[in-house]
Design an enzyme around this catalytic site. Structure first.
Site, mmCIF file in Angstrom:
data_model
loop_
_atom_site.group_PDB
_atom_site.id
_atom_site.type_symbol
_atom_site.label_atom_id
_atom_site.label_comp_id
_atom_site.label_asym_id
_atom_site.label_seq_id
_atom_site.Cartn_x
_atom_site.Cartn_y
_atom_site.Cartn_z
ATOM 1 N N TYR A 55 -2.472 -7.647 17.102
ATOM 2 C CA TYR A 55 -2.591 -6.829 15.893
ATOM 3 C C TYR A 55 -3.872 -6.012 15.933
ATOM 4 O O TYR A 55 -3.859 -4.799 15.652
ATOM 5 C CB TYR A 55 -2.565 -7.722 14.654
ATOM 6 N N ILE A 57 0.827 -1.205 0.000
ATOM 7 C CA ILE A 57 0.000 0.000 0.000
ATOM 8 C C ILE A 57 0.863 1.258 0.000
ATOM 9 O O ILE A 57 0.534 2.245 -0.657
ATOM 10 C CB ILE A 57 -0.948 -0.021 1.211
#
Length: 247
Positions: free
Chosen positions: A151, A19
């Site tokens: 996470y 990204i």
């Protein structure tokens, strides 16, 4: 193509892949003077070539305050300001609750939370009225995906930062927003999906639009949040996830 970032100075951390790289390419195509960071010099050099348009790669680790200082010293020498920061560098390390060790915590929160925080803080002396900060979050900050609580929590912290920093920086006219991708076709995700039969089908079944996201789609959202087109958008989390969070 529109030149929304003509002569703007843009910093993208973790810009040598995925990204970050896709976003850096779009920023450069739209006229920005792009600086990217990465820990591996070889990948960084390759990314700079792919981005073109005079992009600059500065090797460094965002968990190192010394490396961040070197990054912004270079940008300051070259231009004296930063217009956009895309705090993108991060990691995904799924670990079941019972297996979490201190090293897992330090790695995940060190990069996804500490690194992101200081990426933004150290940029502020160079940022002027009208600057924009985009944080790379994740749908995992809002959805309880199993086996990856560390996470998930680290990305929830990113979402919280955007809320708080919107208030902290409002008097300086600096906007802070979050882009939160769902399952996106990156090199790392592809390696995971190819690790066992049926995983991709299971992931896609959970996406209302019935497919994985593309890097270019996330990059388009990043540039929207960074641009003047979103001038009245602040403290917002933009999901780019095919409808998972909304449905």
């Amino acid at each position: 193509m529109a030149k929304r970032f003509e002569d703007k100075v843009v910093v993208v951390t973790g810009g040598s892949d995925g990204i970050g790289l896709a976003s850096a390419q779009r920023f450069a195509q739209e006229g920005a003077r792009v600086y990217i960071t990465g820990r591996r010099q070889d990948l960084l050099d390759e990314a700079v070539v792919r981005i073109g348009h005079g992009a600059v790669g500065v090797r460094g680790d965002v968990t190192s305050l010394a490396d961040l200082a070197s990054l912004y010293e270079r940008v300051g020498r070259d231009h004296g300001r930063v217009d956009v920061v895309f705090a993108n560098a991060g990691m995904h390390q799924p670990v079941p609750l019972e297996a979490i060790e201190e090293t897992h915590f330090d790695a995940t929160f060190g990069l996804n939370v500490k690194g992101l925080l200081f990426t933004v803080q150290k940029a502020l002396p160079l940022m002027e009225q009208g600057g924009s900060i985009v944080l790379n979050g994740s749908i995992a900050g809002s959805k309880a995906y199993p086996g990856q609580s560390l996470y998930n929590a680290s990305k929830a912290a990113v979402r919280s930062f955007a809320r708080s920093w919107t208030i902290d920086l409002k008097d300086r006219g600096i906007r802070v927003n979050v882009v939160s991708p769902g399952a996106t076709e990156t090199r790392l995700l592809r390696s995971f999906l190819d690790s066992a039969p049926g995983i991709q089908d299971e992931v896609v079944r959970g996406v209302p639009l019935g497919r994985l996201g593309h890097l270019e789609e996330v990059a388009a959202a990043v540039l929207y949040l960074a641009s003047s087109e979103s001038s009245f958008v602040a403290g917002h989390e933009l999901f780019v996830d095919g409808g998972v969070a909304a449905v």
